[in-house]
Scaffold this motif. Sequence first.
Motif, short mmCIF file in Angstrom:
data_model
loop_
_atom_site.label_atom_id
_atom_site.label_comp_id
_atom_site.label_asym_id
_atom_site.label_seq_id
_atom_site.Cartn_x
_atom_site.Cartn_y
_atom_site.Cartn_z
N ALA A 72 64.05 0.63 -49.93
CA ALA A 72 63.77 -0.18 -48.74
C ALA A 72 64.06 0.61 -47.46
CB ALA A 72 64.58 -1.47 -48.77
N ASP A 73 65.15 1.37 -47.45
CA ASP A 73 65.49 2.17 -46.27
C ASP A 73 64.38 3.17 -45.93
OD1 ASP A 73 67.98 1.26 -45.34
OD2 ASP A 73 69.05 2.32 -46.93
N THR A 75 61.09 2.77 -46.72
CA THR A 75 59.78 2.12 -46.63
C THR A 75 59.25 2.20 -45.20
OG1 THR A 75 60.31 0.59 -48.42
CG2 THR A 75 58.54 -0.06 -46.93
N ARG A 81 60.57 -2.12 -42.49
CA ARG A 81 61.08 -1.56 -43.74
C ARG A 81 61.35 -2.64 -44.78
NH1 ARG A 81 63.23 3.71 -42.65
NH2 ARG A 81 63.39 4.12 -40.42
N PHE A 82 61.80 -3.81 -44.34
CA PHE A 82 62.35 -4.80 -45.27
C PHE A 82 61.48 -6.04 -45.47
CE2 PHE A 82 66.01 -2.70 -43.04
CZ PHE A 82 66.35 -1.86 -44.10
N TRP A 85 58.77 -6.40 -48.48
CA TRP A 85 59.25 -6.62 -49.85
C TRP A 85 59.47 -8.09 -50.14
CZ3 TRP A 85 58.85 -2.90 -53.26
CH2 TRP A 85 58.82 -1.58 -52.82
N PRO A 132 66.16 -6.27 -49.86
CA PRO A 132 65.56 -6.12 -48.54
C PRO A 132 65.82 -7.33 -47.63
CG PRO A 132 64.01 -5.47 -50.24
CD PRO A 132 65.14 -6.15 -50.94
N TYR A 133 65.83 -8.53 -48.22
CA TYR A 133 66.12 -9.72 -47.41
C TYR A 133 67.51 -9.62 -46.78
CZ TYR A 133 67.53 -14.41 -46.18
OH TYR A 133 68.04 -15.49 -45.49
N LEU A 136 67.63 -7.09 -44.00
CA LEU A 136 66.91 -7.54 -42.81
C LEU A 136 67.87 -8.08 -41.76
CD1 LEU A 136 64.25 -8.19 -41.32
CD2 LEU A 136 64.13 -10.31 -42.67
N GLU A 209 62.08 -7.12 -37.11
CA GLU A 209 63.05 -6.03 -37.20
C GLU A 209 63.16 -5.34 -35.85
OE1 GLU A 209 62.43 -3.45 -40.57
OE2 GLU A 209 61.67 -5.10 -41.82
N GLY A 435 69.79 -0.67 -45.84
CA GLY A 435 69.44 -1.25 -47.13
C GLY A 435 70.46 -0.91 -48.20
N SER A 439 72.75 -3.55 -50.07
CA SER A 439 72.55 -3.70 -51.51
C SER A 439 73.86 -4.06 -52.19
CB SER A 439 71.99 -2.39 -52.11
OG SER A 439 72.96 -1.35 -52.11
#
Length: 528
Positions: A72-73, A75, A81-82, A85, A132-133, A136, A209, A435, A439
Motif C-alpha cells: 500500500a505504501d 501504490t 495510495r490507500f 484498495w 490500507p483503510y 488512510l 488523502e 501503511g 499494518s
Amino acid sequence: MTEPTQHRLSLLEKSGYAMGDAAANLVWRGALAYLAIFYTDTLGISAAAAALLLLVVRLSDGMTDIIMGMVADRTKSKHGRFRPWILWSAPVLGLFMVLAFTAPDLSPEMKLLWAYFTYIGLTLAYTVNNVPYSALMGVMTPSHNERSVLSGYRFFGAFLGGVLVMGFTPQLVELFGQGDDAQGYQYTMYMFAALLVALCLVTFFTTRERVESVANTASLRKELTDLSLNLPLIIVPLLAISAFFYSLTQGEDATYQLNSLYTGVICAVVLFLTGYFVRKLVRKPESETTPSQRDLIDLITNMPWLMILGLGFLTMLFNGIKYGIIAYYFKHYVGDASLSGWYFIVLLLVSMVAALVAGYLARLLGKKTLFVISLAVSGLLTCTIALVPPGEVLWVFIIGGAAEFFAAFMPVLVFSMLGDAADYSEWKHNRRATGLFYSAGTFIQKTGGGFAGALVLIVLNAYGYVGTDPSTIQQATGGMISLMSWIPSIFAFVSILLLVVYPLNAERMNQIEYDLRQRRREAGLADS
C-alpha cells in the motif's frame, strides 16, 4: 513552542471514514463473536481443532499485514495510495464472509479442510481491505489531536457494525433458518455482505488523502523479494511461541509435559537466535541496506511502536476473550441464547458513545492517562462478573455495560497512537512508511484475536466441553464464568505496566508535529 495549528476534518469526511470500519466489523466482530460457536455447534468440528485453526490462521495471516502495508505504501494511483484498495477488496471480502459461515455436508476431515480454506480466504481479504483503510487515517490529517477525534469516529463506525452483526445475528439465523442453523447463518451473511460492499463505497467516495512523504522509488517486486528474506525474523519466533502456547494446553500426563518441555526449549533457542540476527541487521550501515530493510529496521527500533504493539495485543486479549465467551455464557450458563444478542447490543451501543467522546477526553487528559484509567476501571468491573449468579442477568448487563464503556477507549487510543509512532519515525529518520506502521493495527487484531479465540476454546476444552454432547456442558460452566471475568482482566492489569514507561506524551507530540510541518513545507509536500 506553541501548539501547531490544528487541521480540522469535516463531519462528512469523518463520518464517511467511519463507515469503512462499520463494513470491516461486519466481518471482524461477526467472526469474533460467532465463528467459534458456528464451528463447534453447527459445522461440527471439535473445540480443540477449532482452537488450533483460529490460532494458526490468525498468526500466519498477521504476517501478510506487513506485506500489505508495504504494498500500500508503494501504490500509486489517481485516487491515492490507500483508498483504491478499499474499493477493490470489498466484493471479495463479502464473498468469503458468506463462505466462512457455510456448512457443507461433508466428512469430518473435509469439513475441517473447508474451515481452513474459507477462514484463510476471509482473513486474507480482510487484510487487503483493512490495512490500507487503517493507514488512510494517518494521511487524512497531519494533526495528532485530530487523528484522536477521527479514531473515535472510526470506532463509532466499528461498534455500529458490531451492533448489527453481533446484536442481530442470532435472531436473523432463527428467522432465515427456521430450525436449520446452517441455512440461517448463510442467508444472514448474504445480507451483511451486501451491506459491507455498500459501506466501503461510501468510505471511498467521501475521504481524501492529504499527507505526503518522500516517495520510495525502489521496485516493488525487488522490495517484496527482499522482504520475504527478512520476514522469517518475525514469522519464526511467532510460530515458536504459538507452538509452546498450544503445547501447554494439551494435557497433564507425562507425554504432554515432555512435549511442553521440548517446545519450550525450542522456543527459547528461536527467540535467542532471532535477537542475534535482528541486532546484526540493525547494526548494518544504511548504505548496505535496501529500502524494505530500512523500513523494518525503523519499525523494530521504534520503541513507542513496540509498546503500542504490546498494548494492542494485550487489550485485544482482554476484549477478545470477553466477546468470544459471551455466546457460550448466555446459552449454557444463563440458559437463554437469545440474551447474547441483546447483551452485544448493549455493549456496542455503550461503546459507540465511548468512541465519540474518547478523542475529546484524550485531548483533555492525554492519551496515556486516559488509557490507564480505562484499563484499571474496566478490569476491576469485569472481575466482579464472577460474583453474579445465573438468575441475576440484569446485573451482568449493568456491570458488563459499565466495563465496556471504559474498554471501548482502548482500540480508539491504540490506533490513534499508531499514527503518533509513524510521526515519531518520520521525525527521527526522515522516512515515513504509514501503511507499514498501521499494518501493526490489523496485525495485533489478528494475533490477539487468534490467541483470544484459541484461549476461549482451550479453556472450554480443558473443562471437557464438546459442543455436540449436552452431557459435557454443566461441567464446563466454571470455565465460562472465569472467561467472562478474571481471566481477561489479567491482561488489562498487565497493560498498565507498559503505559508507565510509554514515552510519547502530549507535549512531545506537539513538538514532533510542529517540526514535521516545517520540514514538509520546506520540501514542498502537501500537508493540509
